[in-house]
Design a protein around this motif. Structure first.
Motif, PDB file in Angstrom:
ATOM      1  N   GLU A  72       0.830  -1.202   0.000  1.00  0.00           N
ATOM      2  CA  GLU A  72       0.000   0.000   0.000  1.00  0.00           C
ATOM      3  C   GLU A  72       0.871   1.261   0.000  1.00  0.00           C
ATOM      4  O   GLU A  72       0.547   2.254  -0.665  1.00  0.00           O
ATOM      5  N   ALA A  73       1.998   1.216   0.722  1.00  0.00           N
ATOM      6  CA  ALA A  73       2.915   2.363   0.747  1.00  0.00           C
ATOM      7  C   ALA A  73       3.554   2.570  -0.625  1.00  0.00           C
ATOM      8  O   ALA A  73       3.706   3.713  -1.074  1.00  0.00           O
ATOM      9  N   GLU A  74       3.909   1.481  -1.310  1.00  0.00           N
ATOM     10  CA  GLU A  74       4.446   1.599  -2.672  1.00  0.00           C
ATOM     11  C   GLU A  74       3.420   2.230  -3.602  1.00  0.00           C
ATOM     12  O   GLU A  74       3.753   3.110  -4.403  1.00  0.00           O
ATOM     13  N   ASP A  75       2.177   1.759  -3.498  1.00  0.00           N
ATOM     14  CA  ASP A  75       1.110   2.313  -4.344  1.00  0.00           C
ATOM     15  C   ASP A  75       0.877   3.793  -4.034  1.00  0.00           C
ATOM     16  O   ASP A  75       0.644   4.598  -4.938  1.00  0.00           O
ATOM     17  N   ALA A  76       0.948   4.157  -2.755  1.00  0.00           N
ATOM     18  CA  ALA A  76       0.754   5.554  -2.364  1.00  0.00           C
ATOM     19  C   ALA A  76       1.889   6.421  -2.903  1.00  0.00           C
ATOM     20  O   ALA A  76       1.652   7.553  -3.357  1.00  0.00           O
ATOM     21  N   VAL A  92      -2.863  11.872  -0.174  1.00  0.00           N
ATOM     22  CA  VAL A  92      -2.415  10.480  -0.343  1.00  0.00           C
ATOM     23  C   VAL A  92      -1.341  10.135   0.675  1.00  0.00           C
ATOM     24  O   VAL A  92      -1.422   9.103   1.362  1.00  0.00           O
ATOM     25  N   LEU A  93      -0.321  10.984   0.788  1.00  0.00           N
ATOM     26  CA  LEU A  93       0.771  10.703   1.716  1.00  0.00           C
ATOM     27  C   LEU A  93       0.325  10.831   3.170  1.00  0.00           C
ATOM     28  O   LEU A  93       0.795  10.082   4.036  1.00  0.00           O
ATOM     29  N   GLY A  94      -0.587  11.749   3.440  1.00  0.00           N
ATOM     30  CA  GLY A  94      -1.113  11.877   4.804  1.00  0.00           C
ATOM     31  C   GLY A  94      -1.870  10.625   5.242  1.00  0.00           C
ATOM     32  O   GLY A  94      -1.698  10.146   6.376  1.00  0.00           O
ATOM     33  N   ASP A  95      -2.674  10.086   4.328  1.00  0.00           N
ATOM     34  CA  ASP A  95      -3.431   8.870   4.648  1.00  0.00           C
ATOM     35  C   ASP A  95      -2.506   7.691   4.923  1.00  0.00           C
ATOM     36  O   ASP A  95      -2.688   6.952   5.899  1.00  0.00           O
ATOM     37  N   ILE A  96      -1.508   7.489   4.067  1.00  0.00           N
ATOM     38  CA  ILE A  96      -0.608   6.342   4.262  1.00  0.00           C
ATOM     39  C   ILE A  96       0.275   6.566   5.488  1.00  0.00           C
ATOM     40  O   ILE A  96       0.587   5.620   6.211  1.00  0.00           O
ATOM     41  N   ASN A  97       0.675   7.822   5.747  1.00  0.00           N
ATOM     42  CA  ASN A  97       1.475   8.091   6.942  1.00  0.00           C
ATOM     43  C   ASN A  97       0.711   7.744   8.215  1.00  0.00           C
ATOM     44  O   ASN A  97       1.289   7.218   9.161  1.00  0.00           O
ATOM     45  N   ILE A 100       0.957   4.038   8.557  1.00  0.00           N
ATOM     46  CA  ILE A 100       2.323   3.631   8.920  1.00  0.00           C
ATOM     47  C   ILE A 100       2.576   3.912  10.397  1.00  0.00           C
ATOM     48  O   ILE A 100       3.127   3.064  11.116  1.00  0.00           O
ATOM     49  N   LEU A 101       2.178   5.097  10.872  1.00  0.00           N
ATOM     50  CA  LEU A 101       2.389   5.447  12.282  1.00  0.00           C
ATOM     51  C   LEU A 101       1.618   4.508  13.203  1.00  0.00           C
ATOM     52  O   LEU A 101       2.127   4.104  14.257  1.00  0.00           O
ATOM     53  N   GLU A 102       0.402   4.149  12.822  1.00  0.00           N
ATOM     54  CA  GLU A 102      -0.373   3.183  13.620  1.00  0.00           C
ATOM     55  C   GLU A 102       0.328   1.830  13.656  1.00  0.00           C
ATOM     56  O   GLU A 102       0.382   1.173  14.700  1.00  0.00           O
ATOM     57  N   ASP A 119       8.104  11.863   3.974  1.00  0.00           N
ATOM     58  CA  ASP A 119       8.352  13.279   4.229  1.00  0.00           C
ATOM     59  C   ASP A 119       7.463  14.053   3.254  1.00  0.00           C
ATOM     60  O   ASP A 119       7.820  14.249   2.084  1.00  0.00           O
ATOM     61  N   VAL A 120       6.322  14.476   3.747  1.00  0.00           N
ATOM     62  CA  VAL A 120       5.322  15.118   2.888  1.00  0.00           C
ATOM     63  C   VAL A 120       5.846  16.437   2.334  1.00  0.00           C
ATOM     64  O   VAL A 120       5.645  16.742   1.150  1.00  0.00           O
ATOM     65  N   GLU A 121       6.550  17.200   3.159  1.00  0.00           N
ATOM     66  CA  GLU A 121       7.056  18.503   2.699  1.00  0.00           C
ATOM     67  C   GLU A 121       8.084  18.322   1.585  1.00  0.00           C
ATOM     68  O   GLU A 121       8.069  19.055   0.596  1.00  0.00           O
ATOM     69  N   ALA A 122       8.977  17.354   1.722  1.00  0.00           N
ATOM     70  CA  ALA A 122       9.982  17.102   0.681  1.00  0.00           C
ATOM     71  C   ALA A 122       9.299  16.625  -0.602  1.00  0.00           C
ATOM     72  O   ALA A 122       9.668  17.048  -1.705  1.00  0.00           O
TER      73      ALA A 122
END
Length: 134
Positions: A72-76, A92-97, A100-102, A119-122
């Motif tokens: 799922e992270a690869e797809d994101a 997209v990155l916020g949802d997967i993050n 991942i954190l959970e 790293d959403v900002e990067a």
């Protein structure tokens, strides 16, 4: 139910007649998969093909949770690279993050997770460089 083959009529012509009549009635047009290409018949036979197809249709996975999250992270990451807007990338990155954190807080069963939050900002900065004027 089909009628019985009358005596004196060859089997082939009897079957051909039934197929022609069913075609004229449109019986074949209502079949699942009508007009779609046939599956690859060169693949080796798999007894569990119907279970795998059902799982795919239902969005289920047979992967351990850690591997499913990696996929799922690869797809994101791919969805973020091809996002049409920066806000879509951030969503997209916020949802997967969040997922991942959970998973890092409560590691799932299976192999090690080996994931870090994106790293959403990067990623957003890289997206802005690739899409000037947006």
């Amino acid at each position: 139910m089909t009628e019985r083959k009358p005596p004196g009529v060859s089997f082939e012509s009897f079957v051909d007649k039934q197929i022609r009549e069913a075609t004229e009635r449109g019986d074949f047009a209502r079949l699942e998969g009508f007009g779609k290409p046939l599956d690859d018949d060169t693949a080796p036979y798999d007894e569990l093909w119907w279970i795998k197809r059902k799982m795919h249709r239902e969005g289920m996975s047979a992967l351990p949770p850690a591997l499913a999250l990696r996929k799922e992270a690869e797809d994101a990451a791919e969805a973020a690279r091809t996002a049409v807007s920066e806000s879509r990338l951030r969503r997209v990155l916020g949802d997967i993050n969040t997922k991942i954190l959970e998973a890092l807080a409560r590691p799932p069963a299976g192999p090690p997770l080996n994931l870090r939050p994106f790293d959403v900002e990067a990623a957003a900065e890289e997206w802005r460089r690739a899409h000037p004027g947006h």
